[in-house]
Design an enzyme around this catalytic site. Sequence first.
Site, PDB file in Angstrom:
ATOM      1  N   ASP A  94       0.862  -1.185   0.000  1.00  0.00           N
ATOM      2  CA  ASP A  94       0.000   0.000   0.000  1.00  0.00           C
ATOM      3  C   ASP A  94       0.898   1.235   0.000  1.00  0.00           C
ATOM      4  O   ASP A  94       1.208   1.805   1.039  1.00  0.00           O
ATOM      5  CB  ASP A  94      -0.917  -0.016   1.218  1.00  0.00           C
ATOM      6  CG  ASP A  94      -2.001   1.052   1.124  1.00  0.00           C
ATOM      7  OD1 ASP A  94      -2.064   1.747   0.096  1.00  0.00           O
ATOM      8  OD2 ASP A  94      -2.784   1.179   2.078  1.00  0.00           O
ATOM      9  N   ALA A  95       1.333   1.598  -1.208  1.00  0.00           N
ATOM     10  CA  ALA A  95       2.329   2.661  -1.364  1.00  0.00           C
ATOM     11  C   ALA A  95       1.752   3.921  -2.016  1.00  0.00           C
ATOM     12  O   ALA A  95       2.338   4.994  -1.933  1.00  0.00           O
ATOM     13  CB  ALA A  95       3.495   2.151  -2.206  1.00  0.00           C
ATOM     14  N   LYS A  96       0.625   3.766  -2.702  1.00  0.00           N
ATOM     15  CA  LYS A  96      -0.073   4.875  -3.371  1.00  0.00           C
ATOM     16  C   LYS A  96       0.882   5.719  -4.217  1.00  0.00           C
ATOM     17  O   LYS A  96       0.861   6.949  -4.162  1.00  0.00           O
ATOM     18  CB  LYS A  96      -0.818   5.734  -2.356  1.00  0.00           C
ATOM     19  CG  LYS A  96      -1.868   4.951  -1.571  1.00  0.00           C
ATOM     20  CD  LYS A  96      -2.628   5.847  -0.606  1.00  0.00           C
ATOM     21  CE  LYS A  96      -3.646   5.052   0.197  1.00  0.00           C
ATOM     22  NZ  LYS A  96      -3.024   4.146   1.189  1.00  0.00           N
ATOM     23  N   ARG A  97       1.701   5.065  -5.018  1.00  0.00           N
ATOM     24  CA  ARG A  97       2.628   5.776  -5.887  1.00  0.00           C
ATOM     25  C   ARG A  97       1.872   6.421  -7.049  1.00  0.00           C
ATOM     26  O   ARG A  97       0.826   5.926  -7.460  1.00  0.00           O
ATOM     27  CB  ARG A  97       3.709   4.827  -6.408  1.00  0.00           C
ATOM     28  CG  ARG A  97       4.607   4.245  -5.326  1.00  0.00           C
ATOM     29  CD  ARG A  97       5.309   5.329  -4.511  1.00  0.00           C
ATOM     30  NE  ARG A  97       6.410   4.808  -3.706  1.00  0.00           N
ATOM     31  CZ  ARG A  97       6.433   4.792  -2.389  1.00  0.00           C
ATOM     32  NH1 ARG A  97       5.403   5.231  -1.701  1.00  0.00           N
ATOM     33  NH2 ARG A  97       7.498   4.331  -1.733  1.00  0.00           N
TER      34      ARG A  97
END
Length: 273
Positions: A94-97
């Site tokens: 869950d990095a939301k890049r």
Amino acid sequence: MKTEDLISQIKKKQSFLIVGLDTDLDKIPKHLLKEEDPIFAFNKAIIDATQDLCVGYKPNTAFYEAYGLKGWKALEKTINYINETYPEQFTIADAKRGDIGNTSTRYAKAFFEDLNFDSVTVAPYMGKDSVEPFLAFKDKHTIMLALTSNQGAFDFQTQTINGQELYKHVLETSKSYENSDQLMYVVGATKAEYLTDIRAIIPEAFLLVPGVGAQGGSLREVCKYGMTEDIGLLVNSSRGIIYNSQGEDFAIAARNVAQQMQSEMQEILVQNS
């Protein structure tokens, strides 16, 4: 991991639960702070206690990056432990890049190749060339933010532009991306009433649904409007599972809550079979 393997695991375990590993040193049991790597010690105990009740784990990378190199090493140890010990588990970074071109490719390499996650969350605000670099990786999944649970979601996502809400335009547009069959989407559980419209646009895609439990989302409402023939849902719970005790029994306490969620999911799956 291929989608059919994920579906097979859901049916075998009668669960579509994802356990979020948002591990905060200020919230884990104090006795773990004596460990050489308290974050990994906590994660390992939670994973061992819940692995038969869930189909995946979702570390939020911010909780690891905040501790610098030690945090990143704990993340690396966590994903390696899952992959080596419980390889059937679906893993989500869950990095939301949300960058473009070569930068996105490098982010993708970091999570898909170096850390060997099955999927990563991405923000689509910069459009096609911020998402497609992730979709170029075979048997990996890109989980695109679509309609989130936070209050600020109403700032942009639900605004109407040319007669269509923005999140619907995002969903429609994403279907034209190369390798779009590898897309999944984040839809907050507190937005369950929107799921009918979402399913009209993406009838088969898997949805990652946070917000059940601590944030007030209803599992049954999510399933009523969002479930597909192949389930099509991954329901995440983080704080609602992992922080139920500050004592030596913290992993057992986490298991008890995960067990309750799995039982409710099994009941729903039986009703829909």
